[in-house]
Design a protein around this motif. Structure first.
Motif, short mmCIF file in Angstrom:
data_model
loop_
_atom_site.label_atom_id
_atom_site.label_comp_id
_atom_site.label_asym_id
_atom_site.label_seq_id
_atom_site.Cartn_x
_atom_site.Cartn_y
_atom_site.Cartn_z
N ALA A 78 0.87 -1.17 0.07
CA ALA A 78 0.01 0.00 -0.03
C ALA A 78 0.89 1.17 0.02
O ALA A 78 0.56 2.30 -0.62
N SER A 79 2.16 1.21 0.90
CA SER A 79 2.88 2.47 0.86
C SER A 79 3.53 2.59 -0.54
O SER A 79 3.70 3.60 -1.04
N PHE A 80 3.99 1.30 -1.13
CA PHE A 80 4.59 1.40 -2.40
C PHE A 80 3.71 2.15 -3.47
O PHE A 80 4.02 2.68 -4.27
N ALA A 81 2.26 1.62 -3.47
CA ALA A 81 1.41 2.28 -4.32
C ALA A 81 1.32 3.71 -4.22
O ALA A 81 1.06 4.57 -5.07
N GLN A 82 1.40 4.26 -2.98
CA GLN A 82 1.27 5.61 -2.64
C GLN A 82 2.26 6.55 -3.13
O GLN A 82 2.41 7.41 -3.52
N ARG A 92 1.95 6.67 -6.86
CA ARG A 92 1.07 7.77 -7.16
C ARG A 92 1.55 9.09 -6.79
O ARG A 92 1.56 10.05 -7.60
N THR A 93 2.64 9.16 -5.96
CA THR A 93 3.17 10.57 -5.39
C THR A 93 4.06 11.00 -6.61
O THR A 93 4.48 11.97 -7.03
N SER A 94 4.91 10.02 -7.07
CA SER A 94 5.73 10.24 -8.03
C SER A 94 5.20 10.69 -9.30
O SER A 94 5.64 11.67 -10.23
N TYR A 95 3.86 10.12 -9.64
CA TYR A 95 3.26 10.92 -10.76
C TYR A 95 2.76 12.31 -10.62
O TYR A 95 2.80 13.32 -11.31
N LEU A 96 2.40 12.62 -9.33
CA LEU A 96 1.95 14.13 -8.94
C LEU A 96 3.13 15.06 -9.21
O LEU A 96 3.04 16.03 -9.77
N THR A 97 4.48 14.36 -8.49
CA THR A 97 5.57 15.40 -8.63
C THR A 97 5.86 15.50 -10.49
O THR A 97 6.17 16.62 -10.51
N SER A 131 8.81 5.13 -13.33
CA SER A 131 8.69 5.35 -12.01
C SER A 131 8.67 3.78 -11.28
O SER A 131 9.14 3.50 -10.28
N LEU A 132 7.97 2.91 -12.04
CA LEU A 132 7.77 1.59 -11.52
C LEU A 132 9.14 0.62 -11.27
O LEU A 132 9.54 0.50 -10.24
N GLN A 133 9.77 0.91 -12.39
CA GLN A 133 11.27 0.42 -12.19
C GLN A 133 12.19 0.97 -11.10
O GLN A 133 12.85 0.26 -10.53
N THR A 134 12.10 2.51 -11.18
CA THR A 134 12.83 3.11 -9.83
C THR A 134 12.57 2.59 -8.65
O THR A 134 13.35 2.34 -7.56
N HIS A 188 13.42 -0.59 -3.63
CA HIS A 188 13.12 -1.61 -2.58
C HIS A 188 13.68 -2.91 -2.63
O HIS A 188 13.40 -3.95 -2.03
N ASN A 189 14.72 -3.02 -3.54
CA ASN A 189 15.55 -4.31 -3.92
C ASN A 189 14.79 -5.25 -4.39
O ASN A 189 14.83 -6.56 -3.96
N LEU A 190 13.91 -4.81 -5.30
CA LEU A 190 12.93 -5.91 -5.80
C LEU A 190 13.06 -5.82 -7.42
O LEU A 190 12.24 -6.44 -8.09
N SER A 191 14.08 -5.56 -7.92
CA SER A 191 14.54 -5.28 -9.17
C SER A 191 14.20 -6.71 -10.10
O SER A 191 13.99 -6.68 -11.25
N THR A 192 14.48 -7.84 -9.24
CA THR A 192 14.50 -9.00 -9.79
C THR A 192 13.18 -9.86 -9.62
O THR A 192 13.14 -10.89 -9.98
N LEU A 193 12.39 -9.16 -8.98
CA LEU A 193 11.04 -9.92 -8.43
C LEU A 193 10.34 -10.45 -9.85
O LEU A 193 9.71 -11.76 -9.60
#
Length: 247
Positions: free
Chosen positions: A47-51, A54-59, A82-85, A90-95
């Motif tokens: 949920a925090s990731f999703a927020q 969204r915040t990156s989009y607003l910026t 933004s998703l890739q960043t 979050h150290n999830l680039s290989t998820l």
């Protein structure tokens, strides 16, 4: 206050106002992580990731709206980058493999509408009021979103058509011109007072539809004269807007 005479067109913000982005994005990310057996992130983490997404989009959109020298990019392009960043952070680039990451970046094409959205729009259309999106989402995204949610807008307009983003006045004024209307013949419907404030400065009338957790500018709640029609959370959203306008 009320809208008298009735506006000839109502323009609708989309993310948060017409659709519940938070629920759809969070649940989709949780399901995608579960599908590959990953449990390093809790539902609250996602949920925090999703927020943050969204915040990156607003910026991003606000920066481009304020500075026309910044090269224009679509919201779809931003969402992928933004998703890739965020995955890297979050150290999830290989998820997920890249094709899954790309598909996840398009979650925003498949957001669930608020329960009152489709029926409220249908009732507003029955009053002879034109209903149009006016969103920072690019046209391909918004056309998909309207079709997915069966949202019966009479027009689909995007800030992409004006090579900028809200709250640039060119977006609001350009939208009115597209429909052959004067600004005072238009109303803006949003769950964000900052959006309404920018539209009002362009001559639009304003309809505030409260949505859970959507308001970003709490300090504007007490600004006198900002809102012509105010629909509180729990008052059936767009259905209540139609009711107040005579449906």
């Amino acid at each position: 206050m009320a809208l008298n005479p009735l506006p000839k067109a109502l323009f609708f913000d989309v993310f948060g106002t017409c659709v519940d982005w938070r629920k759809t994005v969070t649940e989709t990310l949780i399901d995608a992580a579960s599908a590959v057996g990953d449990n390093t992130m809790t539902p609250t983490d996602w949920a925090s990731f999703a927020q943050a997404w969204r915040t990156s989009y607003l910026t991003f959109t606000r920066a481009l709206a304020a500075d026309p020298s910044i090269p224009y990019r679509t919201v779809d392009e931003h969402h992928l980058a933004s998703l890739q960043t965020l995955l890297d952070q979050h150290n999830l680039s290989t998820l997920w493999p890249q094709h899954i990451v790309h598909d996840l970046s398009l979650i925003w094409h498949r957001l669930a509408p608020w329960p009152d959205a489709a029926s409220g729009l249908d009732q507003l259309n029955s009053l002879g009021i034109q209903t149009a999106t006016l969103t920072n989402g690019n046209l391909a995204l918004i056309n998909d979103l309207a079709a997915f949610g069966k949202l019966p807008f009479t027009h689909v307009l995007s800030a992409e058509m004006f090579s900028s983003y809200k709250p640039n006045p060119a977006v609001y004024l350009g939208a009115a011109e597209k429909l052959g209307l004067k600004p005072e013949e238009c109303g803006m419907v949003a769950a964000h007072l900052g959006d309404l404030e920018a539209a009002q400065k362009c001559g639009f009338r304003t309809v505030y539809v409260e949505r859970k957790d959507e308001e970003r500018d709490e300090g504007l709640r007490g600004k006198e004269g900002l809102v012509d029609v105010w629909v509180r959370e729990g008052e059936e959203g767009f259905v209540e807007v139609a009711r107040r306008l005579g449906a």
